[in-house]
Design a protein around this motif. Sequence first.
Motif, PDB file in Angstrom:
ATOM      1  N   ARG A   1     -12.699   2.395  12.604  1.00 59.90           N
ATOM      2  CA  ARG A   1     -13.332   3.211  13.335  1.00 59.90           C
ATOM      3  C   ARG A   1     -14.791   2.781  13.719  1.00 59.90           C
ATOM      4  N   SER A   2     -15.288   1.727  13.351  1.00 59.96           N
ATOM      5  CA  SER A   2     -16.576   1.340  13.353  1.00 59.96           C
ATOM      6  C   SER A   2     -16.351   0.241  14.768  1.00 59.96           C
TER       7      SER A   2
ATOM      8  N   SER B   1       0.806  -1.163   0.054  1.00 54.82           N
ATOM      9  CA  SER B   1      -0.077   0.056   0.024  1.00 54.82           C
ATOM     10  C   SER B   1       0.945   1.129   0.002  1.00 54.82           C
ATOM     11  N   ALA B   2       0.231   2.177  -0.333  1.00 53.53           N
ATOM     12  CA  ALA B   2       1.085   3.541  -0.458  1.00 53.53           C
ATOM     13  C   ALA B   2       1.318   4.090   0.987  1.00 53.53           C
ATOM     14  N   THR B   3       0.560   3.845   1.886  1.00 55.86           N
ATOM     15  CA  THR B   3       1.034   4.153   3.359  1.00 55.86           C
ATOM     16  C   THR B   3       1.472   2.927   3.990  1.00 55.86           C
ATOM     17  N   LYS B   4       2.597   3.036   4.751  1.00 56.98           N
ATOM     18  CA  LYS B   4       2.947   2.166   5.497  1.00 56.98           C
ATOM     19  C   LYS B   4       2.635   2.256   7.077  1.00 56.98           C
ATOM     20  N   GLY B   5       2.404   1.202   7.680  1.00 55.48           N
ATOM     21  CA  GLY B   5       2.221   1.242   9.081  1.00 55.48           C
ATOM     22  C   GLY B   5       0.886   1.381   9.319  1.00 55.48           C
ATOM     23  N   TYR B   6       0.477   1.823  10.544  1.00 57.03           N
ATOM     24  CA  TYR B   6      -0.881   1.906  10.831  1.00 57.03           C
ATOM     25  C   TYR B   6      -1.815   2.991  10.352  1.00 57.03           C
ATOM     26  N   HIS B   7      -2.862   2.773   9.850  1.00 60.41           N
ATOM     27  CA  HIS B   7      -3.879   3.667   9.222  1.00 60.41           C
ATOM     28  C   HIS B   7      -5.327   3.218   9.696  1.00 60.41           C
ATOM     29  N   GLU B   8      -6.166   4.435  10.164  1.00 57.62           N
ATOM     30  CA  GLU B   8      -7.431   3.942  10.411  1.00 57.62           C
ATOM     31  C   GLU B   8      -8.515   4.275   9.344  1.00 57.62           C
ATOM     32  N   THR B   9      -9.007   2.977   9.187  1.00 57.74           N
ATOM     33  CA  THR B   9      -9.818   2.827   8.189  1.00 57.74           C
ATOM     34  C   THR B   9     -11.428   3.147   8.825  1.00 57.74           C
ATOM     35  N   ALA B  10     -12.395   3.220   7.858  1.00 56.40           N
ATOM     36  CA  ALA B  10     -13.876   2.876   8.415  1.00 56.40           C
ATOM     37  C   ALA B  10     -14.145   1.764   9.172  1.00 56.40           C
ATOM     38  N   HIS B  11     -13.747   0.812   8.888  1.00 57.78           N
ATOM     39  CA  HIS B  11     -13.863  -0.330   9.406  1.00 57.78           C
ATOM     40  C   HIS B  11     -13.342  -0.605  10.968  1.00 57.78           C
TER      41      HIS B  11
ATOM     42  N   TYR C   1     -13.752   0.641  16.910  1.00 58.10           N
ATOM     43  CA  TYR C   1     -13.661   1.316  17.959  1.00 58.10           C
ATOM     44  C   TYR C   1     -14.797   2.049  18.611  1.00 58.10           C
ATOM     45  N   ASN C   2     -15.797   2.384  17.774  1.00 58.52           N
ATOM     46  CA  ASN C   2     -17.103   2.825  18.283  1.00 58.52           C
ATOM     47  C   ASN C   2     -17.760   1.868  18.997  1.00 58.52           C
ATOM     48  N   SER C   3     -17.758   0.487  18.410  1.00 59.91           N
ATOM     49  CA  SER C   3     -18.443  -0.590  19.033  1.00 59.91           C
ATOM     50  C   SER C   3     -18.026  -0.691  20.625  1.00 59.91           C
ATOM     51  N   LEU C   4     -16.758  -0.564  20.835  1.00 64.82           N
ATOM     52  CA  LEU C   4     -16.279  -0.625  22.210  1.00 64.82           C
ATOM     53  C   LEU C   4     -16.456   0.282  23.318  1.00 64.82           C
ATOM     54  N   ARG C   5     -16.910   1.501  22.778  1.00 61.63           N
ATOM     55  CA  ARG C   5     -17.267   2.513  23.615  1.00 61.63           C
ATOM     56  C   ARG C   5     -18.599   2.113  24.260  1.00 61.63           C
ATOM     57  N   SER C   6     -19.614   1.518  23.655  1.00 58.47           N
ATOM     58  CA  SER C   6     -20.720   1.404  24.100  1.00 58.47           C
ATOM     59  C   SER C   6     -20.880   0.298  25.205  1.00 58.47           C
TER      60      SER C   6
END
Length: 62
Positions: A54-55, A42-52, A57-62
């Motif tokens: 983020r979804s 991929s063009a970006t190396k390492g960790y990158h936050e995607t929509a999946h 992480y949001n499920s962990l907050r509830s």
Amino acid sequence: MKDQKPDLNRRSLLKAITIGSAAIAATGVSAAQANEPVEAKSATKGYHETAHIRSYYNSLRS
């Protein structure tokens, strides 16, 4: 005393078992290497936050 001749059948059996086990081990190693996933470049190396992510992480907050 009678001279005993070596039992060639037993020796060939032991040799076949040794060679067979080495062949099975080599086949297992090559099969394991063939099944390893190829990493996508991929063009970006390492960790990158995607929509999946983020979804998730949001499920962990509830």
